[in-house]
Design a protein around this motif. Structure first.
Motif, mmCIF file in Angstrom:
data_model
loop_
_atom_site.group_PDB
_atom_site.id
_atom_site.type_symbol
_atom_site.label_atom_id
_atom_site.label_comp_id
_atom_site.label_asym_id
_atom_site.label_seq_id
_atom_site.Cartn_x
_atom_site.Cartn_y
_atom_site.Cartn_z
ATOM 1 N N CYS A 1 0.828 -1.216 0.000
ATOM 2 C CA CYS A 1 0.000 0.000 0.000
ATOM 3 C C CYS A 1 0.859 1.261 0.000
ATOM 4 C CB CYS A 1 -0.910 0.026 1.223
ATOM 5 S SG CYS A 1 -1.990 -1.409 1.336
ATOM 6 N N ARG B 1 -1.331 4.644 -4.833
ATOM 7 C CA ARG B 1 -2.591 5.392 -4.989
ATOM 8 C C ARG B 1 -2.695 5.931 -6.403
ATOM 9 N NH1 ARG B 1 -1.309 9.898 -1.850
ATOM 10 N NH2 ARG B 1 -3.435 10.656 -2.037
ATOM 11 N N SER C 1 -3.112 3.015 -8.810
ATOM 12 C CA SER C 1 -4.474 2.465 -8.754
ATOM 13 C C SER C 1 -5.415 3.298 -9.622
ATOM 14 C CB SER C 1 -4.999 2.493 -7.311
ATOM 15 O OG SER C 1 -4.220 1.662 -6.498
ATOM 16 N N ILE D 1 -5.692 -6.545 -4.022
ATOM 17 C CA ILE D 1 -4.591 -5.862 -3.334
ATOM 18 C C ILE D 1 -4.177 -6.727 -2.150
ATOM 19 C CG2 ILE D 1 -6.198 -4.421 -1.953
ATOM 20 C CD1 ILE D 1 -3.769 -2.311 -2.095
ATOM 21 N N SER E 1 -1.615 -6.675 1.369
ATOM 22 C CA SER E 1 -0.698 -5.974 2.269
ATOM 23 C C SER E 1 -0.410 -6.934 3.413
ATOM 24 C CB SER E 1 -1.358 -4.693 2.786
ATOM 25 O OG SER E 1 -0.641 -4.184 3.899
ATOM 26 N N LYS F 1 -4.984 -2.511 6.590
ATOM 27 C CA LYS F 1 -4.400 -1.473 5.761
ATOM 28 C C LYS F 1 -4.868 -1.650 4.295
ATOM 29 C CE LYS F 1 0.182 0.609 5.295
ATOM 30 N NZ LYS F 1 1.621 0.321 5.351
ATOM 31 N N ALA F 2 -4.890 -2.899 3.849
ATOM 32 C CA ALA F 2 -5.326 -3.187 2.479
ATOM 33 C C ALA F 2 -6.787 -2.790 2.298
ATOM 34 C CB ALA F 2 -5.116 -4.664 2.168
ATOM 35 N N PHE G 1 -7.010 0.925 2.160
ATOM 36 C CA PHE G 1 -6.441 1.402 0.892
ATOM 37 C C PHE G 1 -7.455 1.231 -0.245
ATOM 38 C CE2 PHE G 1 -4.087 1.270 -3.035
ATOM 39 C CZ PHE G 1 -3.097 2.220 -2.876
ATOM 40 N N ASN H 1 -9.231 4.315 -2.284
ATOM 41 C CA ASN H 1 -8.840 4.476 -3.678
ATOM 42 C C ASN H 1 -9.889 3.956 -4.664
ATOM 43 O OD1 ASN H 1 -5.956 5.669 -3.701
ATOM 44 N ND2 ASN H 1 -5.938 4.159 -2.048
ATOM 45 N N ILE I 1 -9.296 -8.483 -1.376
ATOM 46 C CA ILE I 1 -8.392 -7.842 -0.432
ATOM 47 C C ILE I 1 -7.715 -8.919 0.403
ATOM 48 C CG2 ILE I 1 -8.294 -6.262 1.541
ATOM 49 C CD1 ILE I 1 -10.777 -4.892 0.171
#
Lengths: 360, 360
Positions: free
Chosen positions: A13, A18, A21, A35, A37, A42-43, A46, A50, A58
């Motif tokens: 991330c 960003r 993405s 995604i 992470s 956090k993923a 994110f 975004n 995720i």
């Protein structure tokens, strides 16, 4: 025939993810599918921040992205020291690789990445976005125009930015175990690339680091420069730094023409970008002015350069997936030459500003 | 009190003397009183072609100008190798000296000129015209502005022009017995001066010539460059050449500001000149553009920079003649530092690109 949509997984991330993405969302032949992470939280944040598609997956690990059969390609915005592990693994999992720069800690390490990509038939491209701006192609035309630009003689490139205290203490780009090459790896990468671009990727004969590099207390480069010279007499210099105001210059001078731009990596504005071109410039009769004057060329683009990068990468992936073509070698070749010169500058600094002969 | 009019004698009919003759005519405190050439015919033609006052005296020798009691000051646009002889003689004849650049073949030689000027109480100034443009003062303000420019970190200067075949064969600047320093003495002089100007005339600690200088068949430099570094970490590079398209850049980067200009020696136009200044430049939130953008500053001038040079020189001469002040030491000091660095670059080239420590 309908365009194939290339499905991207993003590994990590990082801030830059960003922008990429958004670029993937803007490119008509790409979509974000997953995604990963090390932190699922956090993923999740994110993805939501975004505007990921609702069905994007995720994951709480990088591996899970690589194991997802719905992922065609990965974008790896990881610290440089992690590139070799994750890029090689991605290639082994048959994922096409879009990799942040610098591509590796050394050209030798990068060769392992290329080897993995080649033997697994996946496309490699580094994330140097400005290469894909239509302005870059327009400037290339000027540099290649023997009548108006002539033969290239010298290039100067400068990329500096004023990192704040937080960056200079905490950013991965000042940590020897993460982005060990510091300003050379980060901003110097772009300077070296711009020089290589200007000379149409002909490697110089020698590289010498300039005096006065600045290091942080753990030995990471915060500022440095180098002088490059070619067999045929071409010369180039660059300066890169985390310690100066934001500056982003390329000047290329030929026997008949001069190219200037001051925003080569990130154009001042997203929708249009300019450069200055002068051809057979001269003084007026009494040497009190110039005739002709250099002229400003402005190029519009509907898609930002990072989306054009994703589109080009996805097009190459589609060529492989849908048309059975081989990966395009141009991109890893350019990456490798950039890394090779980065290594040479580093070596020259380490050897007390000795001349380094550039090998292959 | 009415302005004293300083009466100029011109020594030789060099091309550049046309521009300076016009400048003397334009400066309200100066007039052309005499011209001397080794050929009376040539001097006569020059005077007529350049609209000299009808009572201007025309001489068939340089000595005659120096012996004319109506001449206050001389402009010496002679080949470099002749400077020491004629500048010293002019000073001994109590003529104030406006001297073409480079000022001498070496700083040691130049010291003889300074010594002659000092002991005879005459003003010395070299003919570096851009120093006198109001743009230069405006740019100086920006570089000195701690809040908007911060601390200077790096400078790059480039002055190249594409000499034609005739120049490369016949011009005094490619002749070892006339202007022995070639492109370094001619265009490199300006690059070095711009770097010194940017650092407010603080001499660097070391100078290293860059690889790849080009020489003609009799050993005169046609193209070269150098890297300079200061005790406090400032760095500079320059590139000068007779073999590339006309290019005339100065870039100065500070911790908080960036200055760019592309016509520092001869402004694109006579009546107004611009530079670009950026302060605390940064990227927008998604790193897809810049906020703020650098801004363009345009400075108008009624008199061209060469007339402003003549006016300033004449003002200093008047201070001596009419007010009994001492000669202004700023100008010979700047000339000497420029020559000292020119010598250092030359020495570094001759010693195979060795580091040269800059003395005093």
């Amino acid at each position: 025939m309908a365009e194939t949509i290339i499905r991207f997984g993003i590994i990590g991330c990082a801030e830059i993810a960003r922008k990429v993405s958004r670029a993937i969302a803007l490119a008509s032949n790409a979509t974000v599918t997953a995604i990963g992470s090390r932190s699922l939280d956090k993923a999740t944040r994110f993805a939501s921040a975004n505007n990921f598609p609702p069905d994007a997956k995720i994951y709480g690990s990088y591996e899970a992205v690589l194991d997802d059969p719905d992922v065609d390609a990965v974008y790896l915005p990881l610290p440089t020291s992690l590139h070799i592990h994750w890029a090689v693994l991605a290639a082994q999992k048959k994922k096409h690789v879009l990799l942040g720069k610098p591509v590796a800690l050394s050209a030798v390490e990068f060769d392992t990445i290329i080897e993995a990509c080649e033997s697994n038939g996946v496309q490699f491209m580094d994330g140097t976005m400005w290469m894909h701006h239509p302005r870059t192609a327009k400037m290339r035309e000027f540099l290649s125009d023997k009548q108006h630009f002539g033969q290239l003689k010298s290039v100067h490139s400068c990329f500096t930015f004023g990192a704040d205290r937080d960056f200079l203490v905490n950013d991965i780009r000042v940590k020897p175990d993460l982005d060990a090459h510091g300003a050379l790896g980060d901003s110097g990468w772009y300077c070296i690339r711009s020089i290589l671009w200007a000379v149409d990727y002909e490697l110089p004969k020698t590289v010498i680091a300039l005096r006065g590099p600045v290091f942080n207390e753990v030995g990471v480069i915060l500022s440095c420069g180098a002088s490059l010279s070619w067999e045929d007499g071409k010369v180039a210099t660059f300066h890169c730094s985390f310690l100066s105001n934001l500056t982003m210059d390329v000047t290329a001078v030929g026997t008949k023409g001069t190219l200037h731009l001051h925003d080569f990596i990130i154009p001042f504005e997203e929708k249009e970008a300019s450069f200055s071109a002068g051809s057979e410039l001269a003084f007026n009769e009494l040497v009190t002015g110039w005739v002709p004057l250099p002229s400003k060329h402005t190029i519009r683009t509907d898609l930002p350069q990072e989306a054009l990068m994703v589109r080009e990468f996805s097009r190459l992936v589609e060529n492989i997936k849908a048309k059975g073509l081989n990966p395009e070698k141009k991109w890893p070749t350019i990456s490798r030459k950039t890394q090779l010169l980065l290594d040479a500058v580093k070596a020259s600094i380490e050897r007390g500003f000795e001349t380094v002969e550039v090998g292959n």
